[in-house]
Each structure stands twice: as structure tokens, then as C-alpha cells.
Scaffold this motif. Structure first.
Motif, PDB file in Angstrom:
ATOM      1  N   ASP A 135      -3.633   8.623   1.684  1.00  0.00           N
ATOM      2  CA  ASP A 135      -3.453   7.604   2.727  1.00  0.00           C
ATOM      3  C   ASP A 135      -2.998   6.294   2.093  1.00  0.00           C
ATOM      4  O   ASP A 135      -3.800   5.545   1.546  1.00  0.00           O
ATOM      5  N   GLY A 136      -1.685   6.074   2.210  1.00  0.00           N
ATOM      6  CA  GLY A 136      -1.098   4.820   1.714  1.00  0.00           C
ATOM      7  C   GLY A 136      -0.435   4.066   2.842  1.00  0.00           C
ATOM      8  O   GLY A 136       0.614   3.433   2.637  1.00  0.00           O
ATOM      9  N   LEU A 137      -1.003   4.124   4.045  1.00  0.00           N
ATOM     10  CA  LEU A 137      -0.400   3.426   5.196  1.00  0.00           C
ATOM     11  C   LEU A 137      -0.637   1.917   5.091  1.00  0.00           C
ATOM     12  O   LEU A 137       0.300   1.128   5.015  1.00  0.00           O
ATOM     13  N   PHE A 138      -1.936   1.540   5.052  1.00  0.00           N
ATOM     14  CA  PHE A 138      -2.252   0.103   4.996  1.00  0.00           C
ATOM     15  C   PHE A 138      -3.423  -0.116   4.055  1.00  0.00           C
ATOM     16  O   PHE A 138      -4.316   0.705   3.940  1.00  0.00           O
TER      17      PHE A 138
ATOM     18  N   LEU B 205      -5.909   5.011  -0.399  1.00  0.00           N
ATOM     19  CA  LEU B 205      -5.494   4.073  -1.455  1.00  0.00           C
ATOM     20  C   LEU B 205      -5.979   2.684  -1.082  1.00  0.00           C
ATOM     21  O   LEU B 205      -5.666   2.180  -0.006  1.00  0.00           O
TER      22      LEU B 205
ATOM     23  N   ASN C 229       0.871  -1.189   0.000  1.00  0.00           N
ATOM     24  CA  ASN C 229       0.000   0.000   0.000  1.00  0.00           C
ATOM     25  C   ASN C 229       0.904   1.234   0.000  1.00  0.00           C
ATOM     26  O   ASN C 229       0.668   2.201  -0.728  1.00  0.00           O
TER      27      ASN C 229
ATOM     28  N   VAL D 138      -7.951   0.927   0.557  1.00  0.00           N
ATOM     29  CA  VAL D 138      -8.817   0.801   1.738  1.00  0.00           C
ATOM     30  C   VAL D 138      -8.407   1.902   2.722  1.00  0.00           C
ATOM     31  O   VAL D 138      -7.209   2.129   2.895  1.00  0.00           O
ATOM     32  N   PRO D 139      -9.340   2.580   3.353  1.00  0.00           N
ATOM     33  CA  PRO D 139      -8.917   3.536   4.393  1.00  0.00           C
ATOM     34  C   PRO D 139      -8.134   2.783   5.463  1.00  0.00           C
ATOM     35  O   PRO D 139      -8.616   1.751   5.967  1.00  0.00           O
ATOM     36  N   SER D 140      -6.939   3.260   5.777  1.00  0.00           N
ATOM     37  CA  SER D 140      -6.083   2.512   6.720  1.00  0.00           C
ATOM     38  C   SER D 140      -6.785   2.321   8.049  1.00  0.00           C
ATOM     39  O   SER D 140      -7.300   3.264   8.630  1.00  0.00           O
TER      40      SER D 140
HETATM   41  K   LIG Z   1      -4.752   2.952   2.676  1.00  0.00           K
END
Ligand SMILES: [K+]
Ligand SMILES: NC(=O)C1=CN([C@@H]2O[C@H](COP(=O)(O)OP(=O)(O)OC[C@H]3O[C@@H](n4cnc5c(N)ncnc54)[C@H](OP(=O)(O)O)[C@@H]3O)[C@@H](O)[C@H]2O)[C@H](O)CC1
Length: 497
Positions: free
Chosen positions: A125-128, A157, A60, A159-161
Motif C-alpha cells: 500500500d503506497g497510495l498515501f 508504506l 508515498n 502509514v496505512p492509507s
Molecule cells: K501508505
């Protein structure tokens, strides 16, 4: 048809697709699609626009690096907070990181205190994504809390983390999730973005299929509700018809002191096109409903339930008389809606469940999560933790079509099919809206809609009416169930046209 895919199915599709493509192609396509979405959100003001990109330890995060590089090349002022992990990383993620490092994007330490007070125009938001395993805590949790406090758009990105992509729950205990204004989800849409806490965290969802061969997508039993699934039954009316052509609806309910519930159900039944509507009172019958004199009020005792589609439950109470009447209704060879107290009686009395299981005509049950928990002999928490599973299990156990109400109502069929509804809003969280839904469903059945489509159509119309009222300035605070009834009529006629 708008299919929804489990994380497991997405992983399978991605694995096969990636096997046919150069390494990293999917991540590059995801990054390109997400960058296009980000630029659309920034609109014309993207040059020099301060954008914060959060990149997590997995792929992600790889997507996030691809987006950051594209946005930097487009002239945005990109700041990357990289929450690196300790584990091994995929080569395509390493390459994406190199692209971001080679770009004009600026890397800063992932510190929550550096997020507040800055004039961000967009957060990515590319955390998870679908690899989330545990509740967000520590730095990840602090970053999420900080971006959730911002006023600018947040593009998640995939899924919302912090959100479980299958169930729509925030991974807990004590977890939190990004409340994104927009989500671009890759390869296929996911159920968790549309039910439970999903709608509150995903915002508006777009799907980026990454140009994967459609043949690689397995058939799925889970879909998003839409008029394509039932509109063919909303037929314009021929002239040469009479009220008998549109069926009779009987509402069984109205124990002493609870006459309002059957009145709401009956009014909904008439406004959704039922030919006649009878209110069959378990208690002393009202002489009439002054607000809707078309409704015919009767004592339930002695009513011929074989002459109508019955909506059983609104204000029915739990007396022995109620049980006796419900047995009569279950024995009638007509389609049936079971709501409210009828569901509670089913949960309490095995003979009623047996009678339901032996019916030939279809039945529609419309539980809210607590009624579903009673019927499943579990807790409301367990139901809400996996709404799809709860609806699927209940439909199979009852041998009935089940409407599990709530944010992202889930409709389940005995054969395992599931549909998540997309219409409706918190204005529906008020007394009587369940009675209206039950009456509406009864009217569609009385007009000949098959049970599955009647369930899908009733839920969709009910939510769309609430959305139309809110759009017109009525609610969501203080929207009342009675106001839905005339709007449902308007929506049903619009559908028929
Ligand atoms: K995400
Ligand atoms: N599969 C696809 O369709 C595509 C995937 N892409 C993108 O990749 C992600 C899925 O990537 P993956 O690496 O599998 O998972 P994530 O990036 O979501 O994150 C998993 C990593 O994060 C660690 N982790 C998990 N939970 C936590 C947590 N609560 N706190 C800290 N760290 C966490 C996990 O490490 P472990 O400790 O659990 O081993 C992983 O390192 C997908 O969502 C897409 O965005 C492609 O780019 C497009 C196609």
C-alpha cells in the motif's frame, strides 16, 4: 525509550536530512527497506509470487515504485496500479516511476474490480502516507475497499492509507483506511499507528530510520510504553520485611448495589502486592468478601484515609455522602487514584476540582473516553478524535496523571509528557476491568512506585495480563475482569525477576 514523532516533526527531520543527501536518497532507502520487509513477508516463495503494488500521486507512491522495481528484480510477479494525480510531482518520484517502468513490473489501470479473485500473495500500500489531506473517496476509496477484502498480507508504506498519522483516526467523514497486517514507517514511529483506530489499521509496525543522523531527531514528549520506563520499581522482595512495608490500599466505593466494583479493585490491590487492602463502603459494608477474606470491609464513614493510598470511585455513586467522603480523601496527604464515579463527581463539582488542584501528594485519574469528555466538557467524539490532546489537556487541567483508556491507552503527565500503551486487547472491553486497573495502580503507589511510573506500569501490566490470557485461549470473547487479577500477579512477579 521509543519516541513517537508528529507529522510536522517528521517533515522537519526529513527536510534537513534530505538537504544533506543526494536527491532521492531517502526515497531509495525507504524503497529498499520496504522491499526487504516485503521479501521477508513473501519468505522463500517470492519467485513468481503475484504481488499487487498500489502507487499514489505523491511521494508515498514514489516509495511504492521503488519497492515494485526491487521486487520485480527479485523475481516476484509485480502488478502496479498507479493512481496518478494532476499536480506536480517531485523529481525523485519521477525517477522512481522510471525505475518501475524499466523493470519487469506490469502497469495496469487502477481498477478495484481487477483486484478481487486474484491469487495475490502480498499487497503493498503506497497510495498515501503523511500527506493525506482528505477522506479517501472515488477510485482511491474503491481500491482500499477491494484490498481490505483480500486475505493476503498487506504491507503499508509509512502509514496505512486513509489513517491520520498523528491521531490514529480514519480521515473522514465517510472515510476508509487500509487495514494492513504490517506497516513499515519511515524516519520515526508515529502516534497514529498505536492509538484510536491505529492498531486496527497498522498491524505490526516496524520503523525504518533510513540511516538518518540521530542528531537530527529533536527530543519528543511522546513515547511508546515499555518496561524500560518503569521496570526498576518492580523490586524482588527482601526477607526482612512485613506487610506494612508494602503499604495499605483503601478502596472508597460500593454504594448500595455496587459492591462488586470495590471487591474487584481490592482483589487487584492485594494481588499486585499491596500489604493490606480495605474496602470502604459508601453504602452498607459487606461483612466480608467470601472469595477473598483477606480484604478488610469497613464503613467509609470514620475510616482514616490518611492511613492508606486510596482508590476512590469504584461503585461510589453520586450521593451527597459520596461527595463528602471524596472531599475527605482529597484532603489526605497520600497518593490517590480517581476512577469511575469519583471522576464523574469531579466533573460535576468545582470544589472537588479545587481540592484536587491544591493537593501536594500525586493523583492518578483513570477515565474512559466518556468520563474524560465530561471532565473536559466536550464530547466523546472530540476526545477520540485526538486522544493525545485530550490526555495532555486533562492532565494539565487536573494537575494529575491521566490514564485515558481505550485502544492504545494514552497516559499523560501534568508536565506534558505522553505515553501510548501497546499492550491489551478487546478482551478488556468488559465490566470491571477498570476497577481492576484502579486497584492495581493503587497497589503500585502503596508500594512506593512514583505516580508516573505507577500509571505506566499499571496500564502495561493490565494489558499484558489480558494478552497472556488470550494467548492461553481465554478470550478475548468472554474474558472476565476477575480473571485478570491472578494473571497480573504473575506478570508483576515476572517483571520483578
Ligand atoms: K501508505
Ligand atoms: N517525509 C518523509 O519522512 C519521507 C517521505 N517519503 C514518503 O513520502 C510520503 C509523503 O509524501 P507526500 O507527497 O507529502 O504525501 P503523500 O504521498 O502521502 O500524498 C499526498 C498526495 O496525495 C494527494 N492527496 C491527499 N489526500 C488525498 C485524497 N484523500 N484523495 C486523493 N488525493 C489525495 C495530495 O494532493 P492534494 O490534492 O492534497 O494536493 C498529494 O499529491 C511519506 O508518507 C513517505 O511514504 C519518502 O519517500 C521517505 C521519507
Amino acid at each position: 525509550m521509543h519516541p513517537l514523532y508528529s507529522v510536522a516533526l517528521i517533515r522537519t527531520i526529513e527536510h534537513v536530512a534530505a538537504g544533506r543527501l543526494p536527491e532521492g536518497a531517502l526515497m531509495e532507502r525507504a524503497g529498499q527497506a520496504a522491499a526487504d520487509a516485503a521479501l521477508a513477508l513473501l519468505a522463500a516463495a517470492h519467485y513468481g509470487a503475484p504481488v499487487l503494488v498500489l502507487a499514489g500521486p505523491g511521494n508515498n507512491g514514489g516509495d511504492a515504485f521503488e519497492v515494485a522495481a526491487h521486487l520485480a528484480h527479485a523475481g516476484a510477479d509485480v502488478t502496479i496500479m498507479h493512481l496518478a494525480g494532476s499536480g506536480a510531482t517531485a523529481p525523485e518520484r519521477d525517477r522512481a516511476l522510471q525505475k518501475a517502468q524499466a523493470s519487469a513490473a506490469r502497469f495496469v489501470p487502477p481498477a478495484a474490480q481487477d483486484i478481487a479473485g486474484k491469487p495475490w500473495q502480498l499487497v503493498v500500500d503506497g497510495l498515501f502516507g503523511i500527506g493525506l489531506q482528505r477522506p479517501l473517496a472515488g477510485t482511491a476509496g474503491a481500491l482500499v475497499d477491494a484490498v481490505n477484502a483480500l486475505a493476503c498480507p498487506i504491507l503499508a508504506l509509512d502509514v496505512p492509507s486513509g489513517l491520520d498519522a498523528d491521531t490514529g483516526t480514519v480521515v473522514g467523514p465517510d472515510g476508509r483506511a487500509v487495514r494492513a497486517s504490517h506497516t513499515i514507517t519511515f524516519i520515526g514511529d508515529k502516534p497514529g499507528l498505536h492509538t484510536a483506530d491505529g492498531r486496527d489499521h497498522a498491524g505490526s509496525v516496524t520503523v525504518a530510520g533510513l540511516d538518518i543522523d540521530p542528531a537530527l531527531y529533536p527530543t519528543t514528549a511522546v513515547h511508546l510504553n515499555g518496561t524500560d520506563l518503569f521496570a526498576q520499581y518492580a523490586q524482588p522482595r527482601r526477607h526482612n520485611t512485613h506487610k506494612g512495608s508494602y503499604g495499605n490500599v483503601a478502596v472508597l466505593g460500593g454504594a448500595t448495589g455496587m459492591a462488586g466494583a470495590p471487591v474487584l479493585a481490592g482483589r487487584a490491590a492485594l494481588h499486585a502486592g499491596g500489604g493490606r487492602a480495605y474496602l470502604c463502603f459508601a453504602g452498607a459494608p459487606l461483612p466480608l468478601d467470601p472469595g477473598q477474606p483477606e480484604l478488610m470491609c469497613r464503613a467509609a464513614d470514620g475510616f482514616d484515609f490518611a492511613s492508606a493510598v486510596t482508590v476512590a470511585g469504584p461503585g461510589l455513586g453520586s450521593s451527597d455522602d459520596a461527595v463528602r467522603m471524596l472531599i475527605q480523601v482529597l484532603a489526605a496527604p497520600r497518593p490517590l487514584v480517581l476512577d469511575a464515579d469519583a471522576l464523574n463527581l469531579l466533573a460535576l463539582h468545582a470544589p472537588l476540582r479545587d481540592a484536587l488542584a491544591h493537593r501536594t501528594a500525586p493523583a492518578l485519574a483513570t477515565p474512559h473516553p466518556l468520563e474524560a469528555a465530561r471532565l473536559l466538557e466536550t464530547t466523546i467524539g472530540a476526545v477520540q478524535a485526538n486522544r493525545l490532546e485530550a490526555a495532555r489537556t486533562l492532565a494539565q487541567r487536573l494537575g494529575a496523571y491521566v490514564v485515558l483508556k481505550g485502544s492504545g491507552t494514552v497516559i499523560g503527565a501534568p508536565d506534558g509528557r505522553l505515553v501510548i500503551n501497546t499492550t491489551g486487547n478487546p478482551g478488556l472491553a468488559t465490566a470491571g476491568t477498570g476497577d481492576v486497573l484502579a486497584g492495581l495502580a493503587g497497589a503500585l503507589l502503596a508500594q512506593g512506585w512514583p505516580a508516573w511510573e505507577a500509571a505506566l506500569g499499571a496500564v502495561w501490566l493490565h494489558g499484558t495480563a489480558a494478552d497472556a490470557l488470550v494467548a492461553a485461549g481465554t478470550g478475548p470473547i468472554g474474558l472476565t475482569a476477575g480473571e485478570l487479577v491472578t494473571e497480573i500477579r504473575a506478570q508483576l512477579n515476572a517483571l520483578a525477576r
